[in-house]
Scaffold this motif. Structure first.
Motif: not given
Lengths: 198, 1064
Positions: B498-521
């Motif tokens: 809602d505030k438009g703040e990017c999530l800390p510790g999540i890189d700005s790339s597209k979902p990495d399909l080699n990571t767990c589903l939660l991380h992709q989400k």
């Protein structure tokens, strides 16, 4: 009929216009359509083949070669057990681009042991630019299977797919894990039943 | 041929013989036959002689056990052959010795083994091997658990086997297990040329007084073998006394400093490892006296020559705790317990709600106290299907926030400040982690360990969440604590969106399909937030503009914007009538160039809608038709374009602020589905009747959305450069969405029609690119587009054959594409909707399901910890890195094949029993490795004074790898001294504990008496060997042996007495 051993996912990639869809059509329907439209995104065909008494269902994913689709198609690489790199023997550029495609597969494939096959297509055409030796050399360097083929004259097409599938089946850990079936393969049936000692 | 005939003849004879035999055969005879058959199968039918046993070969060699089943009447028995495997280099049989003394018949193999003194008291062996020193023997035991308690049955069995063995010339000793199994009582016999040996056993609970010392045992043994002369040098005695150390004292106990629960509970950075109690429970010190002359040793109730401190050999053996509690394993086991719970968030929280009486007050409080509850009103427009669910969840969350606030008194509630710490740990990325730098380096390379495990990067938000979840689950009250953390997490995600703040510790790339589903989400959510921020940055606007409802597609750009306010209002009402839109609409898929203004709008509609149905499945179209893709077009923006943006932004604002008007508005935009991409130019065309030239060579609009020139190419039909346009990015997708798409594609089948539909479904991005291209290159033709997009399809100045196929999708799409720059196109990726989808997915997870999603991340962390620990211990545990490799490989295998989603995207699929048991098995392996590490660490601590690190490590390694370790220089060696020190400490404690009782009476007596350095032996073992003529003095001299063990609660004698079967 033999029970289907497993379903394998095979991928066809390479520059646009090298004949990926034509190779696939030749393999699945034994047809050649000069009016084959350029693929958009990914397309898909299924075929069951029997190798060494094992019937295997192939789900073959055909991809668009255009640069712009290259951000779209790699998503479909995941889970593929085999990949066919196609180049046009009459277009050197499509051969030199192969390294890019290799990188794509290394980046996006989820199976480290994925079996790679290199196919030089359109050998029926006259103005060849890439020699068979060059193709062989490239394949050897990158541990790939290699064959030259022509979707138009059907040379090498069926052989290419069969070789690839056979190799996939023989590669341990590449396909069993999916459904947990082990050792049902006829190739490995020389299983000597020595008793276990502990 | 003749051979086979012969065989036939033999078989026939046998058959005839056997038929007659079987009619009279008793059960007993058939039992013997069965035994004979087994003996034959095992190739034991000849007397063989092997190399003498090497030193400690019984312990160090490989044993094999072969089992066969047989029946006496209907009672099942098991016959087992235990045998030391031949070493390849000693496999040749020793030639029969041609000794000069012809009278001397060589002893059979088993006798040689029994008398061999190099294998006394093996550290690890079958009990028969330990008691009798045998390397090959047969055991017959009854299969039922009751055992054979009847003496006559036992005799029957013994004689059966005995007959069978002598029939088959088998000199392998056999044993029949008698009495209850736990007593390990055996009776046995071996038969060889001219002699037989009787194996007998005594097993008592208490040691009879007269046999409590060697003197009594010697007397017994001599009597048994008829050795009457008191002094004869024929008896040899080996002895072994065992002393137990179970209290290591302050200096030796491990962990030296037990972990502080408070510290563990608030340690989120990494997982901790280590045991909570000592993994080494006791040390057994054995003092060993190898073969001595029996008659010269004095050991009776008054005096004993067996003084442990001066024993020639000291051997230590360690006992380890069976069920060690280790931290790392506890984290994992408790976590896996939580994953099996079925409570939903509302289950957990409704219970609590029942206790509350004053909801309003609570809600008011919660608003004040819980920052995450604020700003949760859905300020975003929701896809209609999601609205209800998400709204419900919002209510739920508000409730949960409230109840969480109320359960302060209830057990299991996390204190607010701890919860705040957890929150700030998760969302504020402090680089407290020492592994951060290395992990960042790791991230640079493409495929790393967390990819292998399908986990998440170290120090990512996902990783932090997993750490908090696993710690909180262990230390703050299990599932309910997990629920609280999960709640805080998801609420904070909502706030950040809602505030438009990017999530800390999540890189700005597209979902990495080699990571767990939660991380992709989370990556997906982050993509959405980024786009949202970008969009909002590009639309600085005054609040007054917000009120206007404008659909920019219908804004005539040429109009004076000073009037736009009124005009736009007017247009907004006009658009519902939907008059202008379809007039120039070209049917996209049929390539039907019908452009007649007279065509009924309704028919166009229906066609369009039907074609859109198929397309809509794939492209991310949503009901909020009117949001636009915002690309970073910062060049080439003409004046008119700026106006576009302005009006577009107005619209944007509206779409986000929709309230009551939404219903009618949505209906309207459904109708005008493609309206959004029809630009002013088309509208103009439709009225200008510029039919023949078509859109292809329309140069009447200004260029928009140019990125850069494409090489030096010029347009074919007009004299201007060919420009590459700004384009929309392809939509990021998560694994489950991709799977769903692939599923849809597969279901279409491999027919030609299926292919067509698939192509259409994927043509959204092609269309978008074509429209952008047209917009950037007024006057362009398909050839121009192809030269940029698919250069190899433009050959010799014309389109390739396949591009010229009539009605192919490239041509038809081109024809229907309008010149629209990317930033005014409908968004291919609808971040608003996708963000809602992610939050919907997360909100609907049960706490147990959230825990399941985190398991790969937790395992990843655990394996990193394990790897570090094992590297630190590799001097003492060289095999551990290999075990780690195995565990890691196994983990990779499990997590790669674990799909956390069903056939429908955004649906969590709880794990199967199969996956669960595999994960549990994996955790067991981790526990095993951790236990090994703790044993080694404990031993390193205990023997830290042995010398330098290398010496300590080497000794610890020996202790861990071998069941028993002999000590250099016995009691006076370096290890011996340390062990004596520990024993002394233990003795002091014991004596101190005893002293108060007796101190008053005999203080002066006790004082000079030294505390014995070692306690009383816990067990004493003797092996007595002798050679004597038996059964009569005229018989051949044969070797005999007796083993005795004397313990507090057990007394056992195992004797082997040989008879001369030839002479008396």
């Amino acid at each position: 009929m033999d029970a289907v051993l497993t379903t394998l996912k095979i991928l066809i990639i390479g520059d646009s216009g090298v004949g990926k869809s034509s190779l696939l059509l030749r393999f699945t329907d034994d047809k050649f359509d000069p009016e084959q439209a350029a693929t958009i995104g990914v397309d898909f065909k299924v075929k069951a083949i029997t190798i060494d008494g094992n019937t295997v269902k192939l789900a073959i994913w055909d991809t668009a070669g255009q640069e712009r689709f290259r951000t779209l198609t790699p998503s479909y690489y995941r889970g593929a057990q085999g990949v066919i790199f196609v180049y046009d023997t009459t277009q050197r550029e499509t051969f030199t681009h192969l390294t890019t495609w290799l990188t794509e597969v290394e980046t996006y494939s989820t199976k480290p042991a994925i079996v790679k096959m290199l196919v030089g297509n359109k050998i029926d055409k006259e103005n060849r630019q890439v020699s068979r030796e060059e193709g062989l050399k490239f394949a050897r360097k990158h541990c790939m299977l290699f064959i030259e083929a022509s979707a138009k004259t059907r040379d090498g097409v069926e052989c290419a797919f069969e070789e690839l599938v056979e190799k996939v089946i023989q590669t341990p850990g590449l396909w069993e894990a999916e459904d947990g079936r082990h050792g049902n393969v006829n190739i490995h049936s020389t299983n000597t039943g020595g008793y276990c000692q502990c | 041929m003749s051979e086979s005939e012969d065989e036939n003849a033999v078989v026939q004879e046998d058959e005839v013989f056997e038929i007659t035999d079987f009619t009279n055969a008793s059960d007993w005879e058939s039992f013997i036959t069965q035994i004979e058959e087994i003996i034959t199968n095992w190739n034991l039918t000849s007397y063989v002689k092997l190399q003498p046993l090497q030193n400690n070969e019984i312990t160090n060699g490989d044993w094999e056990a072969v089992t066969a089943h047989l029946k006496f009447t209907n009672v099942p028995f098991t016959m087992t052959l235990h045998r030391l495997k031949f070493k390849p280099d000693t496999e040749q049989f020793v030639e029969e010795l041609n000794e000069e003394d012809d009278d001397k018949i060589p002893h059979p193999q088993y006798v040689e083994d029994m008398m061999c003194i190099d294998n006394d008291f093996p550290a690890r062996a079958h009990c028969i091997a330990r008691w009798y020193g045998l390397r090959c023997f047969l055991i017959l035991s009854i299969s039922s658990s009751n055992g054979i308690t009847n003496q006559s049955k036992c005799n029957l069995l013994t004689s059966s086997v005995s007959i069978a063995l002598s029939n088959m010339s088998c000199d392998v000793p056999f044993f029949v297990q008698i009495q209850e199994n736990w007593r390990r009582m055996y009776e046995g016999k071996a038969v060889s040329t001219g002699m037989s040996t009787q194996f007998e056993m005594v097993h008592l609970k208490k040691c009879p007084q007269q046999y409590a010392y060697l003197s009594g045992l010697l007397h017994l043994f001599k009597n048994k073998i008829g050795l009457t002369s008191l002094l004869s040098g024929e008896t040899r005695v080996s002895a072994r006394f065992t002393y137990v150390l179970h209290d290591w004292g302050i200096d030796g106990k491990w962990p030296a400093k037990p972990p502080d629960p408070e510290a563990v509970a608030s340690h989120f950075g990494t997982l901790l490892y280590g045991c909570l109690e000592d993994p080494v429970t006791e040390l057994q010190l054995a003092a060993v006296w190898p073969s001595m002359t029996g008659d010269l040793v004095i050991d009776n109730d008054i005096h004993s020559d067996f003084k442990p401190l001066s024993a020639p050999r000291w051997v230590v053996r360690l006992c380890y705790a069976d069920d060690l509690t280790c931290l790392l394993s506890s984290y994992l086991y408790e976590f896996i317990k939580a994953t099996n719970r079925t409570e939903s968030m509302s289950d957990l929280l409704n219970v609590l709600e029942d206790h509350t009486t004053d909801k309003h007050l609570g809600q008011a409080l919660e608003k004040i106290t819980d920052p995450s509850a604020g700003g949760m009103l859905p300020g975003v427009k929701l896809a209609s299907g999601l609205t209800k669910v998400v709204t419900d969840s919002q209510t739920l969350f508000r409730k949960s926030a409230y109840t969480l606030g109320r359960i302060a008194a209830v057990r299991g509630r996390i204190p607010r400040e701890v919860l705040n710490n957890i929150k700030s740990y998760m969302f504020f990325q402090e680089s407290t982690n020492s592994r951060q730098s290395s992990s960042q380096q790791q991230q640079a390379s493409t495929y790393t360990f967390y990819h292998k495990l399908k986990a998440a990067p170290i120090d990512s938000l996902t990783h932090h969440l997993a750490m908090c979840a696993i710690v909180v689950n262990l230390c703050h009250g299990g599932l309910s604590a997990l629920a609280q953390v999960w709640h805080v997490f998801v609420s904070e995600l909502r706030t950040m969106l809602d505030k438009g703040e990017c999530l800390p510790g999540i890189d700005s790339s597209k979902p990495d399909l080699n990571t767990c589903l939660l991380h992709q989400k989370l990556q997906m959510l982050n993509c959405c937030i980024q786009r949202k921020v970008l969009r909002e940055q590009r639309s600085p606007r005054s609040s007054s503009e917000v009120d206007f409802k404008v659909n920019p597609s219908f804004v005539d750009i040429s109009e004076d914007l000073t009037e736009s306010n009124n005009h736009n209002n007017h247009m907004a009402t006009d658009e519902s009538k939907n008059e202008t839109t379809p007039l120039k609409e070209v049917d996209k898929y049929d390539g039907n160039l019908e452009t007649s203004e007279n065509a009924a709008a309704s028919s166009n509609h229906s066609e369009r809608l039907s074609s859109n149905d198929s397309r809509g499945k794939f492209s991310v179209q949503s009901d909020d038709e009117d949001e636009f893709f915002e690309c970073e077009s910062d060049i080439d923006l003409g004046d008119t374009e700026q106006k576009h943006i302005t009006s577009g932004d107005q619209h944007q604002e509206i779409s986000e602020q929709q309230s009551l008007d939404q219903v009618s508005f949505t209906v309207n935009s459904n109708k005008t589905e493609d309206g959004a991409i029809i630009s002013r130019d088309d509208v103009e065309h439709s009225t200008n009747e510029n039919k023949d030239s078509m859109v292809d060579i329309d140069v009447s609009y200004p260029a928009e959305g140019r990125l850069k020139p494409c090489d030096d190419l010029n347009l074919l039909r007009c004299n201007s450069s060919l420009f590459i346009p700004h384009t929309q990015d392809h939509a990021p997708v998560t694994e489950d969405q991709l799977e769903e798409q692939a599923e849809v594609f597969s279901k279409l089948g491999d027919t030609k029609e299926g292919s067509k539909v698939r192509a259409k479904m994927q043509s959204a991005s092609l269309r978008s690119d074509m429209e952008a291209f047209k917009s950037a290159n007024p006057g362009c033709v398909l050839e121009d587009f192809v030269r940029w997009y698919s250069p190899r399809d433009f050959e010799n100045g014309e389109l390739s054959q396949r591009m010229k196929i009539p009605q192919n999708l490239w041509v038809t799409t081109w024809k229907s594409a309008k010149p629209v720059p990317a930033h005014r196109q409908k968004r291919i990726f609808d971040d608003t909707k996708e963000a809602e989808k992610v939050l919907h997915f997360l909100t609907n997870l049960k706490p147990a399901e959230a825990a399941q999603m985190l398991i790969p991340v937790c395992t990843h962390e655990a394996l990193l910890v394990l790897r570090l620990a094992s590297d630190a211990m590799k001097e003492s545990l060289p095999s551990l890195p290999l075990i780690c490799n195995q565990i890691e490989a196994r983990a990779a295998q499990i997590f790669k094949q674990w799909h956390m989603y069903g056939s429908v995207a955004n649906q969590f699929q709880p794990w199967t029993k199969d996956i669960q048991s595999k994960v549990e098995d994996l955790f067991r392996q981790i526990t095993f490795a951790e236990t090994m590490i703790e044993r080694a660490r404990s031993l390193q601590h205990k023997f830290r004074n042995l010398g330098d690190t290398a010496q300590v490590n080497a000794f610890v390694r020996q202790l861990l790898e071998h069941p028993e370790v002999p000590l250099d220089e016995a009691a006076v060696g370096p290890v011996g001294c340390i062990i004596k020190y520990y024993f002394q400490n233990q003795q002091n404690i014991v004596v101190e504990a005893e002293s108060p009782l007796s101190s008053e009476q005999s203080e002066d007596v006790r004082l000079p008496k030294e505390i014995p350095p070692l306690p009383k032996p816990a067990g004493r073992e003797f092996i007595i060997r002798a050679s004597n003529s038996y059964p009569s003095p005229f018989s051949r001299k044969l070797p005999h042996r007796m083993y005795a063990v004397l313990m507090q609660n057990e007394f056992r004698l195992a004797s082997a007495v040989s008879h001369d079967s030839t002479f008396f």
